[in-house]
Design an enzyme around this catalytic site. Structure first.
Site, short mmCIF file in Angstrom:
data_model
loop_
_atom_site.label_atom_id
_atom_site.label_comp_id
_atom_site.label_asym_id
_atom_site.label_seq_id
_atom_site.Cartn_x
_atom_site.Cartn_y
_atom_site.Cartn_z
N HIS A 7 -18.48 2.70 -19.17
CA HIS A 7 -19.64 1.88 -19.55
C HIS A 7 -20.69 2.69 -20.32
O HIS A 7 -21.45 2.12 -21.11
CB HIS A 7 -20.31 1.30 -18.30
CG HIS A 7 -19.62 0.10 -17.72
ND1 HIS A 7 -19.15 -0.94 -18.49
CD2 HIS A 7 -19.36 -0.23 -16.42
CE1 HIS A 7 -18.62 -1.86 -17.69
NE2 HIS A 7 -18.73 -1.45 -16.44
N ASP A 57 -17.92 -5.89 -19.28
CA ASP A 57 -17.17 -6.48 -18.15
C ASP A 57 -16.77 -7.89 -18.53
O ASP A 57 -17.31 -8.87 -18.02
CB ASP A 57 -18.01 -6.47 -16.87
CG ASP A 57 -18.18 -5.08 -16.29
OD1 ASP A 57 -17.18 -4.33 -16.26
OD2 ASP A 57 -19.30 -4.73 -15.87
N HIS A 67 -13.79 3.49 -14.55
CA HIS A 67 -14.43 2.22 -14.91
C HIS A 67 -15.90 2.43 -15.25
O HIS A 67 -16.37 2.03 -16.33
CB HIS A 67 -14.28 1.24 -13.75
CG HIS A 67 -14.98 -0.07 -13.93
ND1 HIS A 67 -14.29 -1.28 -14.00
CD2 HIS A 67 -16.29 -0.40 -14.03
CE1 HIS A 67 -15.16 -2.26 -14.16
NE2 HIS A 67 -16.39 -1.74 -14.18
N GLU A 68 -16.63 3.06 -14.34
CA GLU A 68 -18.07 3.21 -14.54
C GLU A 68 -18.41 4.15 -15.69
O GLU A 68 -19.32 3.88 -16.47
CB GLU A 68 -18.73 3.69 -13.24
CG GLU A 68 -18.67 2.68 -12.10
CD GLU A 68 -19.26 1.33 -12.47
OE1 GLU A 68 -20.23 1.30 -13.25
OE2 GLU A 68 -18.75 0.32 -11.98
#
Length: 351
Positions: free
Chosen positions: A305, A314, A301-302
């Site tokens: 970004h 998000d 997820h991170e």
């Protein structure tokens, strides 16, 4: 005497009146200086007021004005010259997890007519170099999550907002450190947490490789792809494949992991334009290495970004919201961090 039909009509009116009077409502206003020299001095005070007739238990979402602990994209800022570049953080935050945990510190409770004011330093989140010195309109995000008092379930509401205008000049950006390591490194991590992170990085690497292999060998619609990224098109498939390819180009064993964050409701965060460091928070240490919302998945997820990886946003948090996004707006689903995480975790497993 009222007839039966008249009494029923009056009873219905009373019920309607009660429903209307119990409707939740919020207003949100900003205040600050009319002009600012140097963006490090760009501060606004955001005041949220309960304008409804019922007490609201509102989540301190890092992407809302109720939290100033993270430099998130909480404000829309614009001028005749354009908008500043967002250079703040992207945070993994799950409202459903927060509601389930139900810690008092996770909420702001406002009775009818009650207000709360939170100060925000905008220079930490926005770079005005490209748009230049000018008069800017600042409008806060209107979305808030709260606990429905009737069902104790998560609900959302949009506040009525008022913008603030200010002139900005002088230094237009705040300098920030960048890190691009060649091997795993840590900041503020105990030996125990370092061991945990080695396992998490290995899990994330496996997730990224497995996802890339799957997408490379499945070039048509599948249940797994459609669940997380919506109806299949070759263009969207190519975008998703490229993102996982980029993850493999920057192995998780090469990152710096920072353990200094103490926010219990947040899993992790990154500065998308500052590649190399992932900041781990309280919820990260409470979850599992693999599985739904896992440590390995959080690193997927991170990392998504980061601008050089995928530049995800998000748009939606949580499995349910991510699935809905894939169905209703696949163009946003392929740019949503949680969709990449849940595709990679593949839990429950889909083929």
């Amino acid at each position: 005497m009222f007839s039966l039909s008249s009494r029923f009509f009056l009873y219905s009116l009373c019920l309607s009146a009660v429903a209307v009077s119990a409707a939740p409502g919020l207003s949100l206003s900003l205040s600050g200086a009319d002009s600012v020299v140097d963006v490090e001095n760009l501060n606004v005070a955001a005041t949220l007021t309960n304008t409804g007739d019922t007490t609201l238990k509102i989540l301190n979402d890092p992407s809302s004005i109720l939290s100033s602990k993270f430099a998130t994209h909480t404000f829309d800022i614009s001028s005749d010259n354009g908008s500043p570049a967002f250079t703040g953080v992207k945070v993994k935050y799950d409202p459903n997890y927060v509601v389930k945990k139900n810690a008092d510190s996770s909420f702001t409770v406002l009775a009818p007519g009650e207000s709360v004011t939170v100060n925000h330093a905008l220079g930490a989140a926005y770079n005005f170099t490209g748009s230049g010195a000018a008069s800017y309109s600042i409008e806060p995000s209107s979305l808030f999550y709260y606990v429905d008092p009737d069902t104790n379930e998560l609900a959302s509401i949009n506040a009525d907002t008022q913008q603030h205008t200010t002139k900005i000049s002088g230094t237009l950006a705040v300098a920030r450190r960048s890190n691009l390591g060649k091997r795993i490194s840590y900041n503020g991590c105990t030996s125990s947490r370092q061991t945990t992170l080695v396992s998490a990085a290995a899990a994330a690497q496996t997730y990224a490789q497995s996802s890339y292999n799957y997408l490379s060998s499945h070039t048509a619609s599948t249940t797994r792809y459609v669940t997380w990224f919506g109806p299949y098109t070759s263009a969207r498939h190519s975008t998703v494949l490229s993102c996982f390819s980029n993850m493999l180009a920057y192995p998780y064993a090469n990152y710096e992991y920072d353990c200094t964050c103490t926010e219990s409701d947040v899993y992790a965060y990154v500065y998308p334009s500052q590649f190399g460091t992932i900041y781990l928070c309280g919820a990260f240490w409470q979850t599992t290495t693999t599985g739904t919302d896992s440590r390995g998945g959080t690193l997927i997820h991170e990392s998504s970004h980061f601008t050089i990886i995928c530049g995800t946003q998000d748009y939606a948090y949580g499995q349910s919201a991510a699935k809905s996004l894939a169905s209703s707006n696949p163009s946003e689903a392929i740019k949503n961090a949680d969709n990449y995480e849940y595709f990679a975790e593949n839990n429950p497993a889909q083929s």
